[in-house]
Design an enzyme around this catalytic site. Structure first.
Site, short mmCIF file in Angstrom:
data_model
loop_
_atom_site.label_atom_id
_atom_site.label_comp_id
_atom_site.label_asym_id
_atom_site.label_seq_id
_atom_site.Cartn_x
_atom_site.Cartn_y
_atom_site.Cartn_z
N LYS A 128 -89.42 35.23 32.17
CA LYS A 128 -90.30 34.89 33.29
C LYS A 128 -90.90 36.14 33.94
CE LYS A 128 -89.44 30.60 32.54
NZ LYS A 128 -89.18 30.77 31.10
N GLU A 186 -88.90 34.78 44.30
CA GLU A 186 -90.29 34.65 44.70
C GLU A 186 -90.43 33.77 45.94
OE1 GLU A 186 -92.10 33.03 41.16
OE2 GLU A 186 -91.95 31.01 41.91
N HIS A 212 -84.63 19.30 41.11
CA HIS A 212 -85.57 20.14 40.37
C HIS A 212 -85.82 19.66 38.95
CE1 HIS A 212 -85.74 22.76 43.72
NE2 HIS A 212 -84.41 22.82 43.74
N ARG A 237 -93.81 25.08 24.04
CA ARG A 237 -93.32 23.97 23.23
C ARG A 237 -93.96 22.70 23.76
NH1 ARG A 237 -90.69 21.64 27.54
NH2 ARG A 237 -89.57 23.12 28.85
#
Lengths: 504, 173, 504, 173
Positions: free
Chosen positions: C124, C208, C243, C299
């Site tokens: 990431k 973040e 999530h 994917r």
């Protein structure tokens, strides 16, 4: 439910039918926020349409004449549950003028055309007259019923053999006989009359030319109460056995855009001529660039889903909308190719109905696959009703992909407890005439279905290894079984496998 | 112990063997590795033959199984060595008359022949109405009608014998 | 099979996955005439993907590390069955650079991107760097991993709470923690690291800004080996619990055509920047007219069917086509609205996984309904794998109809043996925020699900009448039962009902 | 004989009666006509209440049923008059300590409390990892940890008691 929803088009809809079509109609009603009332015969107490409806009411014993054809009982239920609309599905009362009239008299909206339109189109002789007047081409034949054998024979020779005998009140392929030779004409006529009397209570039969290498191509129309008639292109229904459709597709592989427009306009003209309202289908025989009016079905067709998939519309929703007085939607641009396969409970080689209890079930799924089914585990397939239990419908980008998808979906299907027509459809889809698109209604008659050699070998091996495993288990377990009645190897294998699961 | 199957007129012979934790099937000069697993309640099986996957339903019957596989429903006769030997001893020509049976419950709407009539292969002898369809029942071979058990208008149960046809004694020239 | 078919794009495809996605991939392979090879762990010996494949091979015991994550075993099977292609599905090895490299080394076509693209987007931190360089907007945050607690706390304060902690190797919502207060930062960091280490074998976690009222909107892209990159619009995936996505739709209710084009172009730029090939998804956070790059999934996504239904395409077919070197198709014009609902085996109120054996099953059907399911009667839901068992996907003319259709379909669903998330989805679809389209990823947190009063009453009455019927039957049958061990009323009801069927 | 059900904390009372071939249910001052039919193997039922159709699955358990209806799965306690009277007599406050159980098989990845610790309602006491997710288990009410039965890293079976919490003797001010 707190976001204020629009009031539904109707408050409560009685679905005067059973099986997959009753479920189909209820699904759309539910999506429109309309409550549903199911009716059932004693044979259908546990049917899905009964369990999925908001309300359900018994009509009577299993025979249709004592249940699904009882107009009085159905209207009694409609009154009891304060229904403001009735959907007749297909078959049963869907094309009965008396029913449409009774609904009108009871001030219940029938999701369908007027009694007059049903009467005109339901009588095949009258229908041909109306079509002729509306400039819709007809198959050469007699516009009136002829009962006198000598006159009939003379007319048949005039038209030229082969000829067809069709019940005036028939439909969906039922009540049709082809006569190849003059000698067979009179016996065939009698058989057709008997059958028509038994099936429809109306023994009128009429004669027409048998069009060779004919394709069955039909136009879906939708008409509103403001005089607007639109069409949703065609469906090709030439894959038939015993004059019953088995596989349908849209679009037709050989129709040109010009012919499609011509046929669509002819169908709309016919509908306009009888002040039609709702969904209807105008059936044509198509042969070598020519098309001839066959009949108009004044109801939803079994095969309507192929049209729905190509156009991305819900035809039952449209039926309900126009019945509520709304304007018929302009059909969107169709895309891709759709194929429907009917799953009938029947022996694949003889086409005889197959009766039994469904013990196992696995329906196809995945991309582009739609299932309309009345099947559930425990369902008893009885001889009282139509043998069609489910429809597998696929949609894909083009015809080749749609054929591959339909074949894939049928291979996933497992219906255990009765035999089904699925292997016949798989063979039809794989046949050269179907793949190339160059086929007609005789496709299945010429089809030599062969069980693949590998399937025969694997079935043999499987049966043998099951017996071996049974004997082996019996041997291993003989000490434990000791006293008591002797168990067959099959009982033993069954009992032991339940414990183990895996066999190695 | 060898096992003999008969399906669509073809006889096949199998021998099974356990070797090193594997189940082997011998058929002629071919040998296959089998892996058989039951799914759910004991009639559905997943069978791997040399890794080739077959999803099947197997219902046990007298003298064999009904196997459902890739949409097909096949009746397979299975005998082991001993049963086959016993059958061969008992096996005279116990072939009785041809029976025309009701394939489902229905109503006889036509009987086209009478006892003593000569019939041809494929000739419609009875018409049975069931599930809204008229089903013509045909003679499977030539012969003479030896018995008519039903009459027009009669309701019959599924499997009921409607009439019997004796095969001709000699092959016609 | 006699009409000469085109040679298939690949000869034999190994599907290195399980569950619904393995089946999904095999369906398209079958339609393309490609043989399939399934792999399975001992827990999956009877799974549908094993039974539906052409060939099947065992990998090992149930834990993924000993089966579906075993690169060596999978390539061994591929060699044994002479496979020329491998499809990784989603999860498991689908985003593992090592696997892509091993396939390349073994000269087997991986249906997916290059090892390098997987590596860049899978990390990431690296992905954010590449996105930044490609001009794709980012959420304010740290581009590098920070391990020192004091420094981390400082940076978090700089960005401003709430902040998010995300596992570098995570995805699909896994490995994410939100931290509301500074005090919780360090413990949350440790928990996130532990979880990441356990789940991905990589404990890097980065920080973040937590965007408020965020919507999760993602772009589907497809890239071929000739440098062509196309996009298939967006999917909105903001209905999440823990999530994890639960409901997805396309198009997004609030995206303007301009923003859609901007996001689509940004996604294509990113794909081009890493020489991407195959299907990929660029996930964005969307909030108040702004969008921020989240991550790229290299994917197929779980929710790809909503795109397929709107565009009338088969994305797996496209994946296989571009993997075979063909040009990526230009996306057709999308139409209508699609919604996917994931059916997870979990308690609807706690979201805890629910384990058990499926004893009864009834999947929805009818117009506009697609089922992607690994369910079968007898399936044991074990704790070894993801709890998602099936997807119900619907398509309709517009968003309102699609919501009605999805609700109707979920009401038809019967999965007996485990609890499912379906009631949560039904409540979400009925909620004001969802109906109006004004929702964000917090939708389910605020949702107060209430079982309708009528359902509580009917359930109570049903339970009471069952007990009454049991006692009644026991009374009637007490003479017959006579000697022997006493039967409980429940045993009696069960035995007697089996004989009778109907109770009145 | 009256029947008492308890669901979501609400008690309901029913009386059933057969009259003229119909099965009637009395609940308060309302009377309903019932028609109950079993589908298939004995756990699925179609229940018509005054013609309103309900498709349900009913699994029998000690002291009641688990009813599945319109996507909901509800545990309904059912007692008849006699059972209820007996329960009332026996019914003292047999309320034991609060038990924190493993909702599924998994691995304990964190134990946040020790015996003797004071806990608040909603406080995470154990974290269980299962199905790739970390599941925090919380105290359902305030109390004192009386027993810790597991430790970090331990694999546990579904339903296993992980720790117990004694409710405070008196309500805190």
């Amino acid at each position: 439910m707190t976001a204020a929803p629009k009031p539904p088009l109707f408050r409560r809809l009685l679905v005067a039918n059973r099986g997959e079509i009753a479920l189909r109609v209820m699904r759309t009603a539910q999506e429109l926020g309309i409550e549903t009332v199911a009716v059932y015969s004693d044979a259908d107490r546990n049917a899905l349409h009964v369990r999925r409806a908001t309300h359900s009411a018994r009509l009577g014993p299993p025979p249709p004449a004592e249940s699904y054809l009882r107009v009085d009982k159905i209207l009694e239920v409609a009154a009891q549950f304060e229904c403001d609309a009735v959907h007749p599905g297909y078959g049963f009362l869907s094309e009965k003028e008396e029913f449409a009239q009774a609904c009108a008299d009871a001030e219940i909206a029938l999701i369908g055309p007027s009694p007059n339109a049903i009467r005109l189109m339901g009588d095949k002789v009258a229908a041909r007259r109306v079509a002729d007047e509306a400039g819709v081409p007809l198959v050469p034949g007699l516009k009136d019923e002829v009962k006198d054998p000598a006159e009939l024979a003379g007319k048949a020779k005039e038209i030229g053999f082969p000829v067809m005998l069709k019940a005036a009140a028939g439909g969906g392929g039922k009540g049709i006989r082809i006569v190849e030779r003059e000698a067979d004409l009179i016996p065939a006529m009698e058989m057709a009359r008997n059958e028509a009397r038994g099936a429809f209570g109306d023994d009128r039969v009429y004669l027409e030319k048998y069009v060779e290498q004919p394709r069955h191509v039909e136009i879906q129309i939708m008409a509103d109460s403001h005089g607007k008639v639109v069409h949703y292109g065609e469906r090709e229904c030439s894959v038939q056995r015993r004059h019953q459709k088995l596989v349908e597709e849209s679009p037709c592989a050989v129709l040109t855009p010009e012919l499609r427009a011509e046929m669509g306009e002819a169908a709309c003209r016919l509908a306009a001529a009888v002040d039609y309202r709702g969904a209807g289908t105008v059936e044509f025989l198509y042969s070598k660039g020519q098309f001839y009016f066959l009949e108009m079905n004044t109801r939803l067709q079994v095969e309507h889903p192929v049209t729905e998939m190509c156009y991305g519309v819900d035809l039952v929703r449209e039926q309900i909308r126009v019945a509520a007085g709304l304007e018929a939607m302009d059909p969107p641009t169709p895309h891709g190719h759709a194929i429907e396969v009917r799953i009938n409970a029947e022996e694949p080689d003889t086409f005889f109905p197959s009766l039994g209890t469904i013990s196992r079930l696995n329906m196809p799924g995945g991309p582009g696959v739609r299932i309309d089914s009345a099947l559930y585990r425990g369902l008893e397939v009885t001889p009282h009703y139509d043998s069609m239990l489910a429809k597998v419908v696929v949609h894909a980008g083009d015809r080749e992909q749609a054929i591959a998808r339909a074949t894939r979906a049928l291979r996933e299907l497992r219906v255990i407890g009765v035999s089904t027509s699925a292997p016949v459809a798989i063979a039809a889809l794989a046949s050269d005439p179907f793949r190339t698109g160059d086929y007609d209604t005789s496709l299945l008659q010429h089809q030599q279905r062969q069980v693949p050699e590998e399937v025969l070998e694997v079935a043999s091996l499987a049966a043998a290894v099951a017996k071996f495993r049974g004997a082996e288990r019996l041997g291993n377990a003989s000490a434990a079984a000791a006293a008591g009645t002797p168990l067959s190897p099959w009982t033993m294998i069954d009992r032991l496998e339940r414990l183990g699961g895996r066999l190695r | 112990m060898n096992y003999f199957t008969r399906l669509d007129g073809v006889e096949r012979e199998f021998r099974f063997e356990r070797r090193g934790g594997q189940l082997l099937a011998h058929c002629g000069d071919r040998t296959h590795v089998l892996e058989l697993s039951m799914v759910g309640d004991g009639t559905a099986f997943s069978l791997l033959i040399d890794g080739r996957s077959h999803d099947l339903v197997l219902e046990l019957e007298d003298g064999g199984s009904v196997v459902q596989l890739r949409g097909e429903r096949l009746r397979v006769e299975v005998l082991d060595e001993r049963e086959r030997a016993a059958a061969a001893v008992a096996g005279s020509r116990a072939a009785g008359p041809q029976q025309i049976c009701a394939v489902m419950p229905g109503v006889v709407v036509e009987v086209n022949v009478a006892a003593g009539d000569q019939v041809e292969e494929g000739q419609t002898v009875v018409v049975l109405e069931a599930m809204k369809m008229q089903n013509p029942l045909q003679a499977e071979g030539p012969g003479v009608v030896s018995k008519v058990a039903v009459s027009k208008g009669q309701a019959v149960a599924g499997g009921e014998v409607l009439l019997e046809i004796e095969a001709p004694d000699e092959e016609p020239a």
